[in-house]
Design a protein around this motif. Sequence first.
Motif, PDB file in Angstrom:
ATOM      1  N   GLY A  34       0.771  -1.225   0.000  1.00  0.00           N
ATOM      2  CA  GLY A  34       0.000   0.000   0.000  1.00  0.00           C
ATOM      3  C   GLY A  34       0.811   1.288   0.000  1.00  0.00           C
ATOM      4  O   GLY A  34       0.293   2.327  -0.342  1.00  0.00           O
ATOM      5  N   GLY A  35       2.057   1.271   0.393  1.00  0.00           N
ATOM      6  CA  GLY A  35       2.870   2.494   0.408  1.00  0.00           C
ATOM      7  C   GLY A  35       3.443   2.770  -0.959  1.00  0.00           C
ATOM      8  O   GLY A  35       3.655   1.865  -1.755  1.00  0.00           O
ATOM      9  N   ASN A  36       3.679   4.011  -1.248  1.00  0.00           N
ATOM     10  CA  ASN A  36       4.303   4.382  -2.515  1.00  0.00           C
ATOM     11  C   ASN A  36       5.801   4.444  -2.316  1.00  0.00           C
ATOM     12  O   ASN A  36       6.366   5.489  -2.030  1.00  0.00           O
ATOM     13  N   ASP A  37       6.472   3.325  -2.444  1.00  0.00           N
ATOM     14  CA  ASP A  37       7.899   3.262  -2.191  1.00  0.00           C
ATOM     15  C   ASP A  37       8.706   3.846  -3.339  1.00  0.00           C
ATOM     16  O   ASP A  37       9.791   4.360  -3.139  1.00  0.00           O
ATOM     17  N   GLN A 119       7.434   4.437 -21.222  1.00  0.00           N
ATOM     18  CA  GLN A 119       8.171   3.282 -20.694  1.00  0.00           C
ATOM     19  C   GLN A 119       8.137   3.280 -19.171  1.00  0.00           C
ATOM     20  O   GLN A 119       8.000   2.226 -18.554  1.00  0.00           O
ATOM     21  N   HIS A 120       8.257   4.444 -18.575  1.00  0.00           N
ATOM     22  CA  HIS A 120       8.194   4.526 -17.113  1.00  0.00           C
ATOM     23  C   HIS A 120       6.835   4.045 -16.610  1.00  0.00           C
ATOM     24  O   HIS A 120       6.754   3.328 -15.607  1.00  0.00           O
ATOM     25  N   ALA A 121       5.769   4.438 -17.302  1.00  0.00           N
ATOM     26  CA  ALA A 121       4.427   4.000 -16.891  1.00  0.00           C
ATOM     27  C   ALA A 121       4.317   2.477 -16.970  1.00  0.00           C
ATOM     28  O   ALA A 121       3.742   1.841 -16.073  1.00  0.00           O
ATOM     29  N   LYS A 122       4.885   1.870 -18.016  1.00  0.00           N
ATOM     30  CA  LYS A 122       4.865   0.409 -18.140  1.00  0.00           C
ATOM     31  C   LYS A 122       5.674  -0.238 -17.021  1.00  0.00           C
ATOM     32  O   LYS A 122       5.247  -1.220 -16.420  1.00  0.00           O
ATOM     33  N   ASP A 123       6.863   0.307 -16.760  1.00  0.00           N
ATOM     34  CA  ASP A 123       7.707  -0.233 -15.686  1.00  0.00           C
ATOM     35  C   ASP A 123       7.015  -0.122 -14.337  1.00  0.00           C
ATOM     36  O   ASP A 123       7.054  -1.054 -13.525  1.00  0.00           O
ATOM     37  N   GLU A 124       6.373   1.000 -14.097  1.00  0.00           N
ATOM     38  CA  GLU A 124       5.691   1.215 -12.822  1.00  0.00           C
ATOM     39  C   GLU A 124       4.550   0.214 -12.650  1.00  0.00           C
ATOM     40  O   GLU A 124       4.369  -0.361 -11.572  1.00  0.00           O
ATOM     41  N   ALA A 125       3.794  -0.029 -13.714  1.00  0.00           N
ATOM     42  CA  ALA A 125       2.697  -1.008 -13.642  1.00  0.00           C
ATOM     43  C   ALA A 125       3.242  -2.404 -13.374  1.00  0.00           C
ATOM     44  O   ALA A 125       2.667  -3.164 -12.578  1.00  0.00           O
ATOM     45  N   LYS A 126       4.354  -2.765 -14.009  1.00  0.00           N
ATOM     46  CA  LYS A 126       4.947  -4.086 -13.790  1.00  0.00           C
ATOM     47  C   LYS A 126       5.430  -4.227 -12.353  1.00  0.00           C
ATOM     48  O   LYS A 126       5.178  -5.233 -11.697  1.00  0.00           O
ATOM     49  N   ILE A 127       6.128  -3.211 -11.850  1.00  0.00           N
ATOM     50  CA  ILE A 127       6.632  -3.274 -10.475  1.00  0.00           C
ATOM     51  C   ILE A 127       5.473  -3.368  -9.498  1.00  0.00           C
ATOM     52  O   ILE A 127       5.505  -4.160  -8.555  1.00  0.00           O
ATOM     53  N   GLU A 128       4.452  -2.578  -9.734  1.00  0.00           N
ATOM     54  CA  GLU A 128       3.287  -2.612  -8.850  1.00  0.00           C
ATOM     55  C   GLU A 128       2.633  -3.989  -8.864  1.00  0.00           C
ATOM     56  O   GLU A 128       2.256  -4.517  -7.819  1.00  0.00           O
ATOM     57  N   LEU A 131       4.865  -6.399  -6.907  1.00  0.00           N
ATOM     58  CA  LEU A 131       4.769  -6.180  -5.463  1.00  0.00           C
ATOM     59  C   LEU A 131       3.431  -6.668  -4.908  1.00  0.00           C
ATOM     60  O   LEU A 131       3.372  -7.162  -3.781  1.00  0.00           O
ATOM     61  N   THR A 132       2.378  -6.560  -5.687  1.00  0.00           N
ATOM     62  CA  THR A 132       1.070  -7.048  -5.244  1.00  0.00           C
ATOM     63  C   THR A 132       1.124  -8.559  -5.049  1.00  0.00           C
ATOM     64  O   THR A 132       0.626  -9.092  -4.049  1.00  0.00           O
ATOM     65  N   ARG A 133       1.753  -9.274  -5.973  1.00  0.00           N
ATOM     66  CA  ARG A 133       1.869 -10.734  -5.844  1.00  0.00           C
ATOM     67  C   ARG A 133       2.687 -11.103  -4.609  1.00  0.00           C
ATOM     68  O   ARG A 133       2.377 -12.055  -3.900  1.00  0.00           O
ATOM     69  N   ILE A 134       3.734 -10.341  -4.354  1.00  0.00           N
ATOM     70  CA  ILE A 134       4.576 -10.617  -3.178  1.00  0.00           C
ATOM     71  C   ILE A 134       3.788 -10.370  -1.899  1.00  0.00           C
ATOM     72  O   ILE A 134       3.863 -11.161  -0.958  1.00  0.00           O
TER      73      ILE A 134
END
Length: 142
Positions: A34-37, A119-128, A131-134
């Motif tokens: 939930g935090g914006n790291d 590209q940043h938006a795509k990377d951010e969605a992938k990271i998010e 992290l949700t799966r983790i």
Amino acid sequence: MTFDQEWAELRAAAAKRTAMQINSIPADGGGGGGGNDLVVNRDDLGAIGNEAYDLLGRLAKEGDIARSSTFDAATALTNGNFVSGSAVLKVHDFWQTHLKTLLDACAQISNHLDYSKAQHAKDEAKIEGDLTRISVLTEYMK
């Protein structure tokens, strides 16, 4: 100060202003859910990209205003046996070459910033998503 030195300093300063920062996790050991790291502001990229695009449009229009009259003047001077006709034609050709180079550079800047933002938006969605799966796995492990 030479242009190369000034350009290097400006690039270094811009890199510092736009560097990605990763915020630390809270002292209580939380984080992860939930935090914006990861924080990256794209407003600067968008603003610079818009300025480059606007400059490209204005330069394409206004940089070409004198082309035909300069060429006509060079032709008239040459036909009138004036030595300056060839010099005016050289100025015309020199300007056209440099104008095209500058237009290409503005287009590359604009396109690169658009690409970087997307590209940043795509990377951010992938990271998010990762992290949700983790965080879901973490809940199962409790």
